[in-house]
Design a protein around this motif. Sequence first.
Motif, PDB file in Angstrom:
ATOM      1  N   LEU A  38      59.776  87.551 -10.437  1.00  0.00           N
ATOM      2  CA  LEU A  38      60.294  86.226 -10.107  1.00  0.00           C
ATOM      3  C   LEU A  38      59.277  85.156 -10.489  1.00  0.00           C
ATOM      4  N   VAL A  39      58.028  85.407 -10.179  1.00  0.00           N
ATOM      5  CA  VAL A  39      56.961  84.456 -10.520  1.00  0.00           C
ATOM      6  C   VAL A  39      56.924  84.221 -12.029  1.00  0.00           C
ATOM      7  N   GLU A  40      57.002  85.278 -12.812  1.00  0.00           N
ATOM      8  CA  GLU A  40      56.932  85.109 -14.274  1.00  0.00           C
ATOM      9  C   GLU A  40      58.145  84.354 -14.816  1.00  0.00           C
ATOM     10  N   LEU A  41      59.309  84.556 -14.239  1.00  0.00           N
ATOM     11  CA  LEU A  41      60.478  83.776 -14.662  1.00  0.00           C
ATOM     12  C   LEU A  41      60.254  82.291 -14.381  1.00  0.00           C
ATOM     13  N   VAL A  42      59.728  81.984 -13.205  1.00  0.00           N
ATOM     14  CA  VAL A  42      59.452  80.597 -12.824  1.00  0.00           C
ATOM     15  C   VAL A  42      58.390  79.989 -13.741  1.00  0.00           C
ATOM     16  N   LEU A  94      65.054  79.343 -10.025  1.00  0.00           N
ATOM     17  CA  LEU A  94      65.054  78.610 -11.295  1.00  0.00           C
ATOM     18  C   LEU A  94      65.583  77.186 -11.115  1.00  0.00           C
ATOM     19  N   ALA A  95      66.592  77.014 -10.276  1.00  0.00           N
ATOM     20  CA  ALA A  95      67.103  75.672 -10.000  1.00  0.00           C
ATOM     21  C   ALA A  95      66.030  74.826  -9.318  1.00  0.00           C
ATOM     22  N   LEU A  96      65.311  75.410  -8.375  1.00  0.00           N
ATOM     23  CA  LEU A  96      64.226  74.691  -7.703  1.00  0.00           C
ATOM     24  C   LEU A  96      63.105  74.373  -8.694  1.00  0.00           C
ATOM     25  N   THR A  97      62.795  75.319  -9.563  1.00  0.00           N
ATOM     26  CA  THR A  97      61.767  75.095 -10.585  1.00  0.00           C
ATOM     27  C   THR A  97      62.114  73.892 -11.444  1.00  0.00           C
ATOM     28  N   ASP A 114      68.351  73.480  -0.353  1.00  0.00           N
ATOM     29  CA  ASP A 114      69.083  74.311   0.610  1.00  0.00           C
ATOM     30  C   ASP A 114      69.467  75.661   0.009  1.00  0.00           C
ATOM     31  N   ARG A 115      69.832  75.650  -1.265  1.00  0.00           N
ATOM     32  CA  ARG A 115      70.172  76.905  -1.947  1.00  0.00           C
ATOM     33  C   ARG A 115      68.968  77.826  -1.984  1.00  0.00           C
ATOM     34  N   ALA A 116      67.794  77.272  -2.295  1.00  0.00           N
ATOM     35  CA  ALA A 116      66.573  78.079  -2.307  1.00  0.00           C
ATOM     36  C   ALA A 116      66.259  78.587  -0.897  1.00  0.00           C
ATOM     37  N   ALA A 117      66.450  77.736   0.103  1.00  0.00           N
ATOM     38  CA  ALA A 117      66.158  78.122   1.487  1.00  0.00           C
ATOM     39  C   ALA A 117      67.073  79.240   1.980  1.00  0.00           C
ATOM     40  N   GLU A 118      68.238  79.393   1.361  1.00  0.00           N
ATOM     41  CA  GLU A 118      69.131  80.499   1.711  1.00  0.00           C
ATOM     42  C   GLU A 118      68.588  81.839   1.231  1.00  0.00           C
ATOM     43  N   HIS A 119      67.766  81.815   0.196  1.00  0.00           N
ATOM     44  CA  HIS A 119      67.276  83.057  -0.425  1.00  0.00           C
ATOM     45  C   HIS A 119      65.810  83.365  -0.128  1.00  0.00           C
ATOM     46  N   PHE A 120      65.092  82.386   0.419  1.00  0.00           N
ATOM     47  CA  PHE A 120      63.666  82.566   0.694  1.00  0.00           C
ATOM     48  C   PHE A 120      63.377  82.106   2.113  1.00  0.00           C
ATOM     49  N   ASP A 121      62.601  82.901   2.859  1.00  0.00           N
ATOM     50  CA  ASP A 121      62.204  82.429   4.182  1.00  0.00           C
ATOM     51  C   ASP A 121      61.171  81.313   4.010  1.00  0.00           C
ATOM     52  N   ASP A 122      60.748  80.692   5.098  1.00  0.00           N
ATOM     53  CA  ASP A 122      59.863  79.533   5.010  1.00  0.00           C
ATOM     54  C   ASP A 122      58.564  79.833   4.266  1.00  0.00           C
ATOM     55  N   GLN A 123      57.968  80.982   4.564  1.00  0.00           N
ATOM     56  CA  GLN A 123      56.708  81.330   3.893  1.00  0.00           C
ATOM     57  C   GLN A 123      56.938  81.538   2.403  1.00  0.00           C
ATOM     58  N   GLU A 124      57.986  82.276   2.042  1.00  0.00           N
ATOM     59  CA  GLU A 124      58.293  82.510   0.627  1.00  0.00           C
ATOM     60  C   GLU A 124      58.612  81.200  -0.087  1.00  0.00           C
ATOM     61  N   LEU A 128      56.762  79.732  -3.218  1.00  0.00           N
ATOM     62  CA  LEU A 128      57.492  79.413  -4.443  1.00  0.00           C
ATOM     63  C   LEU A 128      57.213  77.981  -4.886  1.00  0.00           C
ATOM     64  N   ILE A 129      57.279  77.043  -3.962  1.00  0.00           N
ATOM     65  CA  ILE A 129      56.967  75.653  -4.307  1.00  0.00           C
ATOM     66  C   ILE A 129      55.538  75.552  -4.821  1.00  0.00           C
TER      67      ILE A 129
END
Length: 152
Positions: A38-42, A94-97, A114-124, A128-129
Amino acid sequence: MTTTETARRVNLFEAAPEVYKAMVALDAAARKGLDPTLVELVLTRASQINHCAFCLDMHTRDARAAGISEQKLYLLSAWEEAPGLYSDRERAALALTESVTVLTDGFVPDEVYDRAAEHFDDQELAQLISVILTINAWNRIAVSTRRVPTVR
């Protein structure tokens, strides 16, 4: 002077080694706890947006080494048009990126966040940010100092 002409540019990391050390530490801290693919895609997608050839070269090689398929790499700039290829989690990242990278289009929309928050918990999500912020800094360093990939 065009970008194809050679101009003398500062080697930021030789001239400011503490900045380099801080960037490396930030990069390592930002990646913690996130899936390396995921990191490399971002990293690759942000580098595409920022037209950073040096980082694109590095991160496409790293992506392949992490097991990302050629198809995913080739279609990354059109990920929205390839819904079956990227997971919902990857698509949210990718949308957040794109939103964080292209701030000239406005702030990060609530829908994207919000879409990103649905797939990642707060720490993740914080990680990611942080990864997105870090690659944007690396891209800006490489582009402004005209770092170019080594021809192989």
